[in-house]
Design an enzyme around this catalytic site. Structure first.
Site, PDB file in Angstrom:
ATOM      1  N   GLU A  35      -0.880  -5.279  17.621  1.00  0.00           N
ATOM      2  CA  GLU A  35      -2.167  -4.771  18.108  1.00  0.00           C
ATOM      3  C   GLU A  35      -3.159  -5.914  18.295  1.00  0.00           C
ATOM      4  OE1 GLU A  35      -4.644  -1.931  19.279  1.00  0.00           O
ATOM      5  OE2 GLU A  35      -3.461  -0.979  17.695  1.00  0.00           O
TER       6      GLU A  35
ATOM      7  N   SER B 107      -4.771   0.761  23.671  1.00  0.00           N
ATOM      8  CA  SER B 107      -5.136  -0.522  23.051  1.00  0.00           C
ATOM      9  C   SER B 107      -4.938  -1.668  24.041  1.00  0.00           C
ATOM     10  CB  SER B 107      -4.266  -0.787  21.821  1.00  0.00           C
ATOM     11  OG  SER B 107      -4.474   0.188  20.846  1.00  0.00           O
TER      12      SER B 107
ATOM     13  N   ASP C 117      -4.723  -7.414  21.847  1.00  0.00           N
ATOM     14  CA  ASP C 117      -6.167  -7.400  22.123  1.00  0.00           C
ATOM     15  C   ASP C 117      -6.663  -8.765  22.572  1.00  0.00           C
ATOM     16  OD1 ASP C 117      -6.347  -4.742  21.447  1.00  0.00           O
ATOM     17  OD2 ASP C 117      -7.164  -5.074  19.450  1.00  0.00           O
TER      18      ASP C 117
END
Length: 572
Positions: free
Chosen positions: A281, A484, A285
């Site tokens: 994650e 995400s 990002d």
């Protein structure tokens, strides 16, 4: 001093004397229990009561002033038709507006001091107070609380929480919105790695979404990068013990960043980076914020470790309330089910987003990866909105897929794309026309009992969310999917537009939604095909809402067409 203040002071004095006398809290009267819930997520287990002498960190949200003025201020600085458009408030001006009253500050500080709280830290706005105390002191201070240790989640995270609700002394109830660090479990990321689709032919295909694919689809040229010299920056926030590694970012840019100017390192980390393995994650990002918003200075807000008794999302909000100079664009791939949060908590967090909007910050949140969601109460199925995605003061980003997963084609709905209608917040005035049009023209809506048609509708925009390449722990990983991914991509593109605005003497975009809806999604590719998932029952058979022309609660207004979006948003 008025009679009311004197009476409050006398009540408080009685409580304080009781607290000082070995916490004789039975002498105080208590307010009704707030609507707190502790819902044990799947995979979490209790390890039993915590040692009474163990240290806790609790955050007290102090009651703010002048909140009725905030929505009007946000509208004034965010509406291009307003004479105050772009004239954002400084942090100091926001603090002057919302700072708790002297009575509140004095009352809460004296209460905590009497209870033995120590190392209390405030913020510039003075509306949060974070203190350390023992478990014993916390349980006596907050009547009814009982602290247990829990372990769970992919990283075997340890947290200390109270399975029972707490009550505040009646004399304190009007001064404290909520106490953070008692009831909320960290949500787990729903980011997923999907199996590689099977291609029928191989000529002219791509093998997953990379920065060059993003840039081609959204019409970014090699010249569409930051100058590296202006006063512009962007940020993403990492929670749940998710960390990026500099070495992963460098390898990602070496593999995928060869055809555009970029920065290969994060300019500023706020918080602490963990020493463990990188999280997919966090890697995603940072890598896609820095490749979509290429060559723009990037900050990362990182939570420092396991947060035995603190909530990292709340810590991030405190940081925003304690820094005068912040990046104009922030992205966060984080959310909770609305129904899992207390009303006091959700309303106060929404106020924090209003404060950010008044300061000209663009906050982008992922819409979630569960479609319309689903939950059952009393045998009835309903869709399940997500927060902060449902806040009317953030810009929420949904997800799309390529119509042909191996070609740069038109986009359709990614079936996981979160979206729907809030059960907490009413429909935002800026979206009244768009939502009414969707509800009246959509050929097939779910039964009205499944959603609150008068609630804040989301998402506002979308971007590709399916089939990304990510480098994490020095390993290139294919077919990573979730909103995400779409959120930092959209954030990076807005940062590029801010770059042009700043170079032209314009303020940053700030809170985007009023302008976005006024301009009816101009500069965005409209996504009109596909539906997202929901309840697997006979009535809706796993289908939530479907996309259509204009705005819809699956992909919002659509995905970015950079040159057209730049033209739409460059002036005034």
């Amino acid at each position: 001093m008025t009679a009311d203040l004197l009476r409050d002071g006398m009540k408080l004095g009685a409580c304080l004397l009781g607290l000082l006398a070995l916490f004789g809290v039975g002498k105080c009267t208590y307010s009704p229990e707030p609507d707190q819930q502790l819902t044990l997520p799947p995979g979490w287990v209790s390890l039993g009561r915590v040692d009474p002498e163990e240290d806790l960190s609790l955050t007290f949200a102090l009651r703010q002033q002048n909140l009725e003025r905030l929505p009007k201020l946000v509208q004034a600085v965010s509406d291009p038709g307003s004479p105050r458009y772009g004239k954002y408030l400084s942090l100091e001006e926001v603090a002057e507006l919302v700072r708790p009253s002297p009575l509140t500050l004095h009352t809460v500080q004296k209460w905590l001091l009497a209870a033995g709280a120590r190392n209390c830290q405030s913020v510039i706005t003075q509306d949060f107070l974070t203190c350390r105390m023992s478990v014993r002191q916390a349980e006596l201070l907050l009547s009814g609380s009982e602290f247990h240790r829990y372990v769970g989640g992919p990283a075997e995270t340890h947290v200390v929480r109270s399975p029972r609700p707490y009550r505040l002394p009646k004399a304190l109830a009007s001064h404290v919105d909520f106490v953070g660090g008692l009831h909320r479990f960290p949500p787990t990321s729903s980011l997923r790695q999907r199996p590689e689709p099977q291609a029928a032919e191989t000529v002219g295909l791509h093998l997953g979404v990379t920065p060059s694919i993003i840039r081609k689809r959204y019409n970014l040229t090699a010249q569409d990068v930051g100058s590296g010299t202006t006063n512009n920056s962007q940020a993403c926030a990492q929670f749940l013990e998710q960390y990026f590694h500099d070495s992963d970012l460098a390898e990602f840019m070496q593999l995928f960043g060869g055809d555009f100017a970029h920065q290969a390192s994060v300019a500023h980390v706020v918080g602490q980076q963990g020493r463990g393995r990188a999280g997919i994650e966090a890697s995603l990002d940072v890598e896609y914020l820095m490749s979509a918003g290429a060559n723009i200075s990037t900050w990362v807000y990182s939570n420092p470790g396991r947060h035995e008794s603190q909530e990292p999302f709340l810590q991030w909000l405190l940081l925003l309330s304690n820094e005068s100079a912040l990046p104009p664009v922030h992205t966060a791939s984080y959310g909770d089910d609305e129904d899992s949060l207390s009303s006091a908590y959700i309303q106060r967090v929404n106020t924090e987003f209003m404060k950010a909007a008044a300061r000209g910050l663009t906050l982008l949140f992922a819409s979630g990866d569960s479609g319309a969601g689903c939950w059952s109460t009393s045998g009835r199925h309903q869709f399940r909105p997500s927060f902060p995605a449902s806040s009317p003061y953030v810009t929420t980003v949904g997800g799309t897929s390529f119509q042909n997963p191996f070609r740069i084609t038109n986009e359709i709905v990614d079936y996981i794309s979160g979206g729907g209608f809030s059960n907490v917040f009413p429909r935002a005035p800026y979206q009244e026309e768009a939502v009414a049009k969707f509800l009246s023209s959509s050929p097939k809506l779910p039964p009205s009992s499944y959603f609150n048609a008068s609630g804040r509708a989301y998402p506002d925009v979308a971007a590709l969310s399916d089939g990304y390449w990510v480098v994490s722990n020095r390993v290139p990983i294919p077919w990573v999917s979730g909103t995400s991914a779409s959120t930092p991509v959209f954030g990076g593109i807005l940062s590029l537009i801010n770059e042009h605005r700043i170079l032209n003497g314009r303020p940053p975009l700030g809170f985007l939604n009023p302008r976005l809806y006024q301009q009816h999604g101009a500069g965005l590719f409209d996504v009109t095909r596909g539906c997202h998932e929901s309840c697997l029952n006979e009535e809706v058979q796993g289908q939530g809402f479907c996309s259509g022309p204009g705005w819809d609660p699956v992909t919002g207004w659509g995905t970015p067409n950079f040159p057209a979006l730049l033209k739409t948003l460059i002036d005034p």
